[in-house]
Design a protein around this motif. Structure first.
Motif, PDB file in Angstrom:
ATOM      1  N   GLY A  32      58.796  22.406  28.417  1.00 22.09           N
ATOM      2  CA  GLY A  32      57.983  21.586  27.530  1.00 22.09           C
ATOM      3  C   GLY A  32      58.732  20.372  27.013  1.00 22.09           C
ATOM      4  N   VAL A  33      58.234  19.834  25.908  1.00 24.59           N
ATOM      5  CA  VAL A  33      58.798  18.621  25.316  1.00 24.59           C
ATOM      6  C   VAL A  33      59.279  18.903  23.899  1.00 24.59           C
ATOM      7  N   THR A  34      60.256  18.109  23.486  1.00 16.30           N
ATOM      8  CA  THR A  34      60.788  18.203  22.123  1.00 16.30           C
ATOM      9  C   THR A  34      60.399  16.962  21.347  1.00 16.30           C
ATOM     10  N   ILE A  89      71.829  29.576  20.084  1.00 11.66           N
ATOM     11  CA  ILE A  89      70.449  30.042  19.974  1.00 11.66           C
ATOM     12  C   ILE A  89      69.625  29.323  21.024  1.00 11.66           C
ATOM     13  N   SER A  90      68.865  30.083  21.775  1.00 14.08           N
ATOM     14  CA  SER A  90      68.021  29.522  22.824  1.00 14.08           C
ATOM     15  C   SER A  90      66.560  29.801  22.498  1.00 14.08           C
ATOM     16  N   LEU A  91      65.731  28.751  22.545  1.00 10.72           N
ATOM     17  CA  LEU A  91      64.289  28.896  22.373  1.00 10.72           C
ATOM     18  C   LEU A  91      63.677  28.960  23.767  1.00 10.72           C
ATOM     19  N   GLU A  92      63.132  30.117  24.145  1.00  5.66           N
ATOM     20  CA  GLU A  92      62.755  30.374  25.526  1.00  5.66           C
ATOM     21  C   GLU A  92      61.259  30.683  25.659  1.00  5.66           C
ATOM     22  N   LEU A  93      60.715  30.347  26.819  1.00  6.45           N
ATOM     23  CA  LEU A  93      59.284  30.512  27.085  1.00  6.45           C
ATOM     24  C   LEU A  93      59.074  31.339  28.340  1.00  6.45           C
ATOM     25  N   ARG A  94      58.192  32.320  28.231  1.00  3.64           N
ATOM     26  CA  ARG A  94      57.675  33.040  29.395  1.00  3.64           C
ATOM     27  C   ARG A  94      56.165  32.871  29.417  1.00  3.64           C
ATOM     28  N   ILE A 138      56.598  35.171  33.749  1.00  2.00           N
ATOM     29  CA  ILE A 138      57.563  34.355  34.487  1.00  2.00           C
ATOM     30  C   ILE A 138      58.385  33.519  33.515  1.00  2.00           C
ATOM     31  N   ASP A 139      59.694  33.538  33.708  1.00  2.00           N
ATOM     32  CA  ASP A 139      60.601  32.762  32.876  1.00  2.00           C
ATOM     33  C   ASP A 139      60.431  31.282  33.196  1.00  2.00           C
ATOM     34  N   ARG A 140      59.952  30.494  32.215  1.00  2.00           N
ATOM     35  CA  ARG A 140      59.766  29.063  32.421  1.00  2.00           C
ATOM     36  C   ARG A 140      60.903  28.228  31.824  1.00  2.00           C
TER      37      ARG A 140
END
Length: 463
Positions: free
Chosen positions: A370-372, A440-445, A450-452
């Protein structure tokens, strides 16, 4: 949903790995609820077209006007400029070719680089009927629940020695459109060209369509070793325009002002983002930079602000006048490929990707996920440590904070809940980092588990 997240928080605190808990949440949400992909013949503003959709985004392709993607939408928000003066019209060659008028329909299409008028190795358009306005042949390449794709192929063009084609791909559960650009040398001579993927974003004010939108910006990282003194190259228009900005973090920002202006960038980062601050929508394009390759104009990106003034391609008619009918509101983002040298009969290719998200201005970073808009940061308020940030996502699914140790091992997980591309992700989370935490990691599945990838990564001190 609240019950799911509550359960996940308990499991996370007990040391269960992020992969396990977030995958469980995604499956609980039900990947089978995702809409299927579909493709159908339709009409769009009077043009014959193909409509590709997956329930998140819709792509509309109009083969009869240069094979262009005439519109790309996230929900009901349309990103591309479509010229209302030409809606439904298919102009013949004598009204849309060199030495005549230019039928600027809008949308997204392929041009050639470098542009110029000095010799046969420069593309002297627009206008150029074969490349930018003639009927293309359309062929559905794939049509199932998981993906739809459409190929459009233009006529042989003797001037360039090429035949151009594109394949648009749209997959299930994503805002991504993948575009394969191809050129074939159909001449008896050697040719050398670059692609210019030209996208016209709508810059009219959504509240006052007869006025320009004051909150349209395009962002991309500059090259810290840029060959250009200012890290960008003014190519046309006012050199000291107030549209140009280079921020302390090295980000280039171009504000849409209603003036004729073009600028080139030698960015190597592989992304650009168009931000509509009023609508809080982000349109992102990605490409692959090739180190050491030669690029037309020595640029990977070029941007054009449409506005009153003398336009290079239209000098015969003099300066264009102010007014949305005579000189409409749009911004061109141009992704430039490396030069592709082809012998007779050979083919070359280039690939780009498009994404969309709900996100406020600015766009300061782009990842696979995504975008920040506001980078992740730790704040201490009233004796409590909180993690703050603002993002937009390209996939529906689940996000979580993963605290990692020195070796990258996961030491704590904080699930944050469900996310969607049509919603802004605002992180405001109290956090306690266990001893040994390094980042710290902000992660999306996504909803299929599925790991995005990461939305953000923040290095922290040991406790």
């Amino acid at each position: 949903m609240i019950e799911i997240i509550g359960t996940l928080r308990k499991r996370a605190s007990s040391g269960v790995r992020l992969v396990t808990i977030v995958l469980a949440a995604c499956l609980a949400l039900g990947a089978e609820t995702l809409p299927r992909c579909s493709i159908e013949r339709t009409t769009y503003k009077g043009w014959k077209a193909f409509r590709l959709t997956n329930g998140l985004v819709t792509l509309t392709v109009a083969p009869e006007i240069g094979g262009r993607a005439i519109q790309y939408e996230l929900g009901e928000h349309a990103f591309f400029f479509v010229n209302p003066e030409l809606a439904g019209k298919v102009l013949p060659r004598d009204q849309n070719d060199r030495g005549r008028a230019w039928a600027n329909y809008g949308g997204d299409k392929d041009w050639l680089g470098p542009q110029g008028f000095d010799n046969a190795e420069q593309w002297a358009g627009p206008p150029d009927y074969n490349i930018d306005g003639s009927p293309f042949v359309a062929e559905i390449m794939r049509n199932d629940a998981e993906e739809v794709s459409l190929r459009v192929t233009g006529p042989p063009d003797d001037r360039s020695g090429l035949q151009l084609s594109r394949i648009y791909h749209l997959e299930r559960g994503s805002t991504r459109v993948r575009v394969e650009h191809a050129m074939k040398n159909i001449s008896g001579r050697n040719v050398r060209w670059g692609f210019q993927e030209v996208t016209q974003s709508d810059t009219a004010d959504p509240d006052q369509p007869l006025q320009p939108n004051p909150q349209i910006w395009v962002y991309c990282p500059t090259n810290p070793l840029s060959r250009f003194a200012k890290r960008y190259l003014p190519q046309y228009g006012e050199v000291t325009s107030a549209a140009y900005h280079v921020f302390p973090n090295g980000l280039f920002g171009l504000r849409y002002l209603y003036e004729a202006l073009q600028v080139g960038i030698d960015s190597e980062a592989g992304w650009l983002g168009v931000s509509n601050g009023k609508a809080e929508r982000a349109f992102v394009q990605r490409f692959r930079y090739v180190p050491g390759a030669a690029y037309p104009d020595q640029c990977t990106l070029e941007f054009w602000l449409n506005g009153p003034g003398r336009h290079t391609q239209l000098d015969l008619e003099g300066p264009t006048q102010a007014g949305p009918r005579e000189t409409p509101y749009y911004l061109e983002t141009e992704i430039i490929s490396p030069y592709i040298a082809l012998k007779p009969g050979e083919e070359g290719a280039f690939e780009t990707e498009w994404f969309a998200a709900r996100c406020p201005r600015p766009i300061v970073n782009v990842t696979d996920a995504g975008v920040t808009s506001q980078p992740l940061e730790l704040r201490v308020e009233n004796g409590q440590t909180r993690l703050i940030g603002v993002f937009g996502v390209f996939y529906p699914g689940m996000v979580a904070l993963s605290l990692k140790g020195k070796g990258g091992n996961e030491v704590k997980v904080v699930p944050l809940g469900r996310v969607s591309p049509d919603e802004i992700l605002k992180v405001d989370q109290a956090i306690e980092a266990p001893p040994g935490s390094r980042r710290i990691s902000l992660e999306l599945r996504d909803t299929q588990g599925i790991d995005r990838g990461e939305l953000a990564n923040l290095v922290i001190e040991d406790e």
